[in-house]
Design a protein around this motif. Structure first.
Motif, mmCIF file in Angstrom:
data_model
loop_
_atom_site.group_PDB
_atom_site.id
_atom_site.type_symbol
_atom_site.label_atom_id
_atom_site.label_comp_id
_atom_site.label_asym_id
_atom_site.label_seq_id
_atom_site.Cartn_x
_atom_site.Cartn_y
_atom_site.Cartn_z
ATOM 1 N N UNK A 255 24.336 1.032 -35.194
ATOM 2 C CA UNK A 255 22.972 0.558 -34.943
ATOM 3 C C UNK A 255 21.965 1.679 -35.162
ATOM 4 N N UNK A 256 22.313 2.881 -34.760
ATOM 5 C CA UNK A 256 21.409 4.027 -34.911
ATOM 6 C C UNK A 256 21.133 4.320 -36.383
ATOM 7 N N UNK A 257 22.145 4.111 -37.244
ATOM 8 C CA UNK A 257 22.004 4.435 -38.664
ATOM 9 C C UNK A 257 21.486 3.250 -39.480
ATOM 10 N N UNK A 258 22.017 2.067 -39.203
ATOM 11 C CA UNK A 258 21.705 0.888 -40.022
ATOM 12 C C UNK A 258 20.522 0.097 -39.469
ATOM 13 N N UNK A 259 20.330 0.143 -38.162
ATOM 14 C CA UNK A 259 19.205 -0.566 -37.553
ATOM 15 C C UNK A 259 19.581 -1.874 -36.903
ATOM 16 N N UNK A 260 20.809 -2.347 -37.136
ATOM 17 C CA UNK A 260 21.311 -3.574 -36.495
ATOM 18 C C UNK A 260 22.756 -3.334 -36.084
ATOM 19 N N UNK A 261 23.283 -4.189 -35.222
ATOM 20 C CA UNK A 261 24.670 -4.071 -34.804
ATOM 21 C C UNK A 261 25.603 -4.453 -35.949
ATOM 22 N N UNK A 262 26.866 -4.041 -35.902
ATOM 23 C CA UNK A 262 27.823 -4.438 -36.944
ATOM 24 C C UNK A 262 27.924 -5.963 -37.090
ATOM 25 N N UNK A 263 27.868 -6.667 -35.957
ATOM 26 C CA UNK A 263 27.979 -8.128 -36.019
ATOM 27 C C UNK A 263 26.800 -8.738 -36.776
#
Length: 270
Positions: A255-263
């Motif tokens: 989330x910190x890198x992509x901005x959303x949760x893996x799900x």
């Protein structure tokens, strides 16, 4: 009444962490075999060090070289608490001799250096207490020691760039991390593949890549996870394969890198 806990990572036998909460806990004159660095969180103590008396209040760091006789007498009723790191002197032998001479200065740090070192001390203790991967914990410890030994207004992240010849060592580390990002890596391994000291290696990598090796490794893991989630593979399976054995850690880092949760990411790329 005292609540004292000790923290160790079996892969990092050269460092031990101690956290103490106490209403009243007096330490009589003693010394340690290790180099020790402490941070007072709450309370106030009188520290006797090799014949001199020092007042150490909350927020201050204090350090002692091996075999330095000292004693601590906390003020009553102030709920004294502190962290302490004990570092094997043999591990420190990899440091530059000039740096080694600087960390042999005991007692209280100056105000500016105290401020600069406190964050690094907290990061090292938290990493040790939380059982983080050894690469992250040892890197934090090295960064703390480098902060202790840099000039009064020195900045670890904005020192002069090293010779382009040193760039090859960073490239070797990058290649090694790319090939082994999915498993825990020790700084000892990076030291062996580059043939340079881990202390120098951390400084070089941070100067050229702007992040330490463990952060670079986690970015490789996240990018791998994104690729595999594109294929709609199970999240738990992908996380483990990427090297994240703690699902909450994986979710937090992703989330910190992509901005959303893996799900959410997996759903969005369906």
């Amino acid at each position: 009444m005292a609540d004292v806990s000790f923290y160790r990572n079996p892969q990092l036998p050269f460092v031990e962490g101690k956290r103490c909460y106490a209403d009243e806990l007096t330490y009589h004159r003693h010394f340690h075999e290790e180099y020790s660095i402490g941070l007072i969180h709450h309370g106030h103590t009188d520290a006797w060090c090799d014949g001199k008396l020092w007042e150490v209040e909350a927020g201050r760091m204090i350090s002692f070289p091996p075999h330095m006789l000292h004693a601590c007498h906390p003020k009553k009723g102030l709920k004294w608490s502190y962290d302490m790191l004990f570092i094997d002197p043999q591990w420190l032998e990899g440091m530059d001799q000039q740096e080694l001479a600087q960390i042999d200065i005991p007692y209280l740090l100056s105000t500016q250096k105290n401020q600069d070192c406190t964050l690094q001390m907290q990061q090292t203790m938290n990493s040790l207490m939380n059982g983080n991967e050894p690469l992250e914990t040892e890197t934090a410890l090295i960064r703390l020691l480098q902060q202790l030994t840099c000039s009064e207004h020195g900045d670890l992240d904005h020192q002069s760039m090293t010779s382009p010849v040193d760039r090859k060592y960073v490239g070797i580390v990058q290649e090694y991390l790319h090939a082994n990002f999915h498993r825990p890596i020790l700084l000892e391994e990076l030291e062996q593949v580059t043939s340079i000291s881990r202390f120098h290696l951390i400084r070089l990598f941070k100067q050229w890549q702007h992040v330490p090796p463990h952060v670079y490794q986690n970015l490789l893991r996240i990018n791998y996870a994104k690729t595999e989630l594109h294929r709609q593979r199970p999240i738990v399976e992908v996380a483990t394969e990427a090297g994240f054995y703690d699902q909450s850690h994986f979710t937090r880092m992703f989330t910190r890198v992509v901005g959303v949760t893996p799900r959410r990411y997996k759903v969005s790329v369906t």
